[in-house]
Design a protein around this motif. Structure first.
Motif, PDB file in Angstrom:
ATOM      1  N   LEU A 399      -4.795   7.574   4.634  1.00 39.51           N
ATOM      2  CA  LEU A 399      -4.877   7.201   6.045  1.00 39.51           C
ATOM      3  C   LEU A 399      -5.119   5.701   6.231  1.00 39.51           C
ATOM      4  O   LEU A 399      -6.003   5.286   6.986  1.00 39.51           O
ATOM      5  N   CYS A 400      -4.354   4.880   5.498  1.00 37.39           N
ATOM      6  CA  CYS A 400      -4.525   3.429   5.585  1.00 37.39           C
ATOM      7  C   CYS A 400      -4.116   2.931   6.975  1.00 37.39           C
ATOM      8  O   CYS A 400      -3.494   3.654   7.746  1.00 37.39           O
ATOM      9  N   ASP A 401      -4.461   1.679   7.275  1.00 31.44           N
ATOM     10  CA  ASP A 401      -4.149   1.134   8.596  1.00 31.44           C
ATOM     11  C   ASP A 401      -2.731   0.572   8.693  1.00 31.44           C
ATOM     12  O   ASP A 401      -2.304   0.140   9.751  1.00 31.44           O
ATOM     13  N   CYS A 402      -2.030   0.545   7.540  1.00 29.40           N
ATOM     14  CA  CYS A 402      -0.756  -0.171   7.555  1.00 29.40           C
ATOM     15  C   CYS A 402       0.507   0.699   7.410  1.00 29.40           C
ATOM     16  O   CYS A 402       1.584   0.257   7.750  1.00 29.40           O
ATOM     17  N   CYS A 403       0.403   1.897   6.875  1.00 30.05           N
ATOM     18  CA  CYS A 403       1.635   2.634   6.551  1.00 30.05           C
ATOM     19  C   CYS A 403       1.703   4.005   7.229  1.00 30.05           C
ATOM     20  O   CYS A 403       1.945   5.011   6.570  1.00 30.05           O
ATOM     21  N   PHE A 404       1.504   4.038   8.547  1.00 30.54           N
ATOM     22  CA  PHE A 404       1.466   5.318   9.261  1.00 30.54           C
ATOM     23  C   PHE A 404       2.702   6.175   9.027  1.00 30.54           C
ATOM     24  O   PHE A 404       2.635   7.386   8.973  1.00 30.54           O
ATOM     25  N   ILE A 418      -0.210   8.026   3.088  1.00 28.16           N
ATOM     26  CA  ILE A 418      -0.800   7.274   1.966  1.00 28.16           C
ATOM     27  C   ILE A 418      -0.167   5.895   1.915  1.00 28.16           C
ATOM     28  O   ILE A 418       1.025   5.730   2.192  1.00 28.16           O
ATOM     29  N   CYS A 419      -0.974   4.905   1.558  1.00 28.43           N
ATOM     30  CA  CYS A 419      -0.525   3.516   1.555  1.00 28.43           C
ATOM     31  C   CYS A 419       0.546   3.255   0.495  1.00 28.43           C
ATOM     32  O   CYS A 419       0.596   3.909  -0.537  1.00 28.43           O
ATOM     33  N   ASN A 420       1.393   2.269   0.767  1.00 24.48           N
ATOM     34  CA  ASN A 420       2.414   1.841  -0.189  1.00 24.48           C
ATOM     35  C   ASN A 420       1.851   0.953  -1.286  1.00 24.48           C
ATOM     36  O   ASN A 420       2.416   0.853  -2.360  1.00 24.48           O
ATOM     37  N   LYS A 421       0.748   0.250  -0.959  1.00 23.33           N
ATOM     38  CA  LYS A 421       0.169  -0.679  -1.943  1.00 23.33           C
ATOM     39  C   LYS A 421      -0.667   0.112  -2.944  1.00 23.33           C
ATOM     40  O   LYS A 421      -1.357   1.063  -2.579  1.00 23.33           O
TER      41      LYS A 421
HETATM   42 ZN   LIG Z   1      -0.831   0.981   3.830  1.00 22.32          ZN
END
Ligand SMILES: [Zn+2]
Length: 752
Positions: A399-404, A418-421
């Motif tokens: 649930l990152c803030d960047c990859c909804f 889930i985040c890409n990084k």
């Molecule tokens: Zn992300």
């Protein structure tokens, strides 16, 4: 900071090592919402008097931060905690957040200089900037590193049996076991020096001289932290001798400030006495180590110390979780990410349906209780750590803030993104997974038994780190733990396992049992053997996770689950593979508290059962042999032919001696007797006893092993016979018979 460095090339055996000192300043970081508060802090006279310097630096404050912020780095005199506490408390805990406070100084040094214990380095002393470390083609990723030969001794104090030794008792005898040059314990030739028939003063002086002359790198003790060294320190004080056993000759051993503490982990309580460290040598206390007790010996400790960058004294005593944490902290430091002093666990609020889905754990399909033939077992290879790595599960990626809208990875059932990084936890795990695989391959490729042993010990130490990694993901004390990440891994695992079961069913197998990361299947028709390999390959291809084909059982008995005092055993079975290998889970032989003779009897029965190729075969041929064996053991018990050491129960205490009530239990019997003899056991310590009179009065029921002497042979025949019969019936019941206390055999029509 003091370094003891083993030289790669040396001519004189006395000069195998050098000692280097470097002026180094400990430090920690402070962050605040209001930067002027930080500026005011370094104007404060009280603060200024306890720091050597300060600077403002850019760091990531939390694992989810995408931008670095300005924080204050304080270089300090003395102990971290005191100043850190003072600052944290200011203005009612409102102004400051503290970081990197509780890392040990050695760890900080290792991380900052990117060096590691037992690494090969060239070191130069630069007057202006301290020591310069240059790697001589060594890396924590290497599997073929060479270690110097270490000198090892074991110090053992000898006392008469059956008496609890107090510090007021005089010392009469010491044995020093000297291992010859070799790092593999099994291959050691040993030389024993016995010291006795001397005054205590002479004895101690001689011990100091022998240690000095041998000049060992490692000193082993059975219980050096809790007894041997504190006792020796006390006896040396009485005899007015400086107990100099360190390489730093002028430092004599002193009593630790604290007595040790009990702690709770994975449903069990452990006790850790305070560490007694030597200077320039490593003290390994065999009763206060996780790495060495698990059979991975020194090779495992070396591997973990190098990989996790943790000093050897710490590494030998640290839980695997602490070693794993050290690996996380190193990776955090590389990212310039600060390490919270007191971790704040952030959790995404869940609704009822999410809670229901999240709490299902790892059980998918309960086994069909009873006997089965021709069942194959498949186990995923390090499934949970591989999920974390391949699905990028980490505290900051869920649930990152960047990859909804990341379509690549969504958590099954929960649909979290889930985040890409790449996450911090997967990054730290990658090297462990990769190295373990390489060690396993190396072990299979070599025919040298010494190398096989070394590779095996290293891979098994790494296995423990992998096993622990999943638990730490949701552990509230973990620096970068998060329950949502833990739940995500469970959801992926369930999804993979249920997918696997569907694949097996589609390929004409019946699935009999599936739990956590294993499935047991049976072919529907008699088809070719390579069907199993086809299934293995198909599962690997379709799920993207490697699975191993463990083999086909001639027969296997799934038992009902058992709820014991510690944790429920969900997985209980015993069976024999086609090659004769026995596998058991959750039965008496696997438990640590079972007296050795019960384990031995159960193992011998398993060996008899293992000779049976089918259930029919066993029922016809083997059961009478087994009954004979049980009767033999019962008669050994009856005529007191069993050695007392084979009758010992081993229990881990969950409370201190004075927290037990006065109920008449066998544990209380042992605890009370120890108390009366001046030994006060603590939560996490091990209690060992034999049963003397199970139905007797409180102080007569058992004898704790500390009070065992040659005269104690009055064990309770009836109680031990009952226990023996119970453990034999665990194995007999699935075959439809039961052996009762009157030694009669009963047939069970339909037990389960
Ligand atoms: Zn992300």
């Amino acid at each position: 900071m003091i370094f003891w460095i083993r030289l790669k090339n040396f001519t004189d055996n006395k000069k195998r090592y050098i000692r280097i000192e470097e002026k180094w300043q400990n430090y920690f970081y402070i962050a605040s919402d209001n930067i002027s508060k930080l500026e005011q802090l370094v104007q404060n006279d009280e603060i200024l008097s306890s720091i050597s310097s300060y600077e403002f630096v850019k760091r990531s404050e939390t694992i989810t931060d995408t931008k670095k912020s300005t924080v204050l780095k304080l270089c300090i005199f003395g102990k971290n905690l005191k100043l850190a506490n003072t600052i944290e408390k200011m203005n009612g805990y409102q102004d400051f957040r503290l970081y990197n406070v509780d890392l040990i100084p050695e760890q900080k040094y290792f991380f900052d200089h990117d060096i590691f214990p037992l690494g090969l380095f060239e070191v130069t002393d630069d007057d202006n900037s301290g020591l310069l470390w240059k790697s001589k083609s060594d890396s924590v990723g290497f599997t073929d590193y060479h270690l110097p030969y270490f000198k090892k001794i074991h110090i053992k104090l000898n006392f008469p049996k059956g008496k609890i030794i107090k510090s007021t008792d005089e010392l009469n005898s010491i044995s020093i076991v000297q291992y010859n040059y070799s790092n593999s314990i099994n291959k050691n030739k040993i030389h024993i020096i016995d010291l006795s028939d001397k005054s205590e003063k002479k004895l101690l002086k001689e011990l100091i001289k022998i240690v000095h002359d041998i000049d060992p790198d490692f000193i082993f003790t059975e219980d050096g932290d809790s007894f041997t060294f504190p006792y020796l320190i006390h006896r040396a004080e009485i005899n007015k001798i400086d107990l100099c056993l360190s390489r730093d000759n002028d430092i004599s051993l002193t009593k630790p400030e604290r007595k040790g503490n009990s702690f709770f982990s994975y449903g069990r309580t452990y006790f850790k006495p305070s560490t007694i460290k030597l200077f320039g040598r490593i003290h390994i206390d065999k009763s206060n180590t996780f790495t060495i007790r698990t059979g991975s010996d020194l090779e495992g400790l070396f591997e973990i110390s190098r990989l996790c960058r943790i000093p050897l004294h710490e590494g030998s005593r640290a839980s695997i979780g602490r070693c794993l944490t050290s690996l996380h902290l190193y990776n955090a430091t590389k990212r310039e990410l600060l390490i919270p002093w007191k971790p704040t666990l952030f959790e995404h609020p869940k609704n009822m349906i999410e809670l229901f889905l999240a709490d299902r754990g790892g059980l998918i399909l309960e086994p069909e209780i009873g006997l089965h033939e021709k069942i194959a077992e498949f186990d995923f290879v390090s499934l949970y750590p591989n999920i974390m790595l391949k699905r990028n599960v980490s505290a900051e990626t869920i649930l990152c803030d960047c990859c909804f809208d990341n379509p690549k990875f969504r958590v099954p059932e929960l649909n979290y993104h889930i985040c890409n990084k790449k996450g911090l936890i997967p990054e730290a795990l990658e090297i462990v997974l990769d190295k373990r695989l390489r060690y396993k391959n190396l072990k299979n490729k070599t025919s040298d038994p010494v190398l096989q042993d070394i590779y095996d010990k290293r891979q098994s130490a790494l296995k423990w780190i992998l096993v622990t990694s999943f638990g730490y993901l949701g552990f509230s004390n973990a620096k970068f733990g998060r329950i949502d990440a833990h739940i995500a891994v469970c959801a992926f695992a369930r999804d993979i396992l249920s997918h696997t079961m569907h694949i097996a069913e589609d390929m004409n197998f019946d699935v009999l049992h599936g739990i956590v990361d294993s499935i047991w299947v049976k072919k529907k028709n008699n088809t070719a053997k390579d069907d199993y390999f086809k299934l293995k390959e198909t599962i690997k291809k379709e799920t993207d996770f490697d699975i191993s084909f463990e083999g086909v059982y001639k027969w296997i008995a799934f038992l009902p689950s058992e709820i014991n005092t510690h944790l429920p055993v969900l997985n209980r079975y015993f069976g024999v593979f086609e090659d004769g290998t026995i596998k058991t889970r959750g039965i008496e032989t696997r438990r640590h508290d079972t007296p050795p003779f019960l384990v031995q009897c159960q193992n011998e029965i398993l060996e008899l059962l293992a000779k049976g190729n089918s259930i029919k075969d066993i029922k016809h041929d083997k059961l009478s042999l087994i009954i004979k064996k049980i009767k033999k053991y019962l008669s050994l018990l009856k005529y007191r032919k069993i050695d007392t050491e084979n009758l010992i129960f081993t229990k881990l205490l969950s409370k201190d001696y004075n927290q037990y009530n006065n109920r008449n239990t066998v544990e209380n019997s042992a605890i009370k007797q120890l108390e009366l003899n001046g030994e006060y056991v603590k939560a996490g310590q091990v209690l060992q006893y034999i049963i003397i009179d199970y139905n007797g009065p409180l102080l007569k029921r058992v004898v704790p092993i500390q009070l065992l002497n040659n005269k104690t042979n009055y064990y309770d025949i009836k109680k031990y016979s009952e226990l023996l019969i119970d453990s034999c019936n665990t194995l007999l019941k699935p075959f439809g018979i039961i052996f009762d206390q009157n030694q009669s055999v009963w047939r069970l029509d339909n037990y389960y």
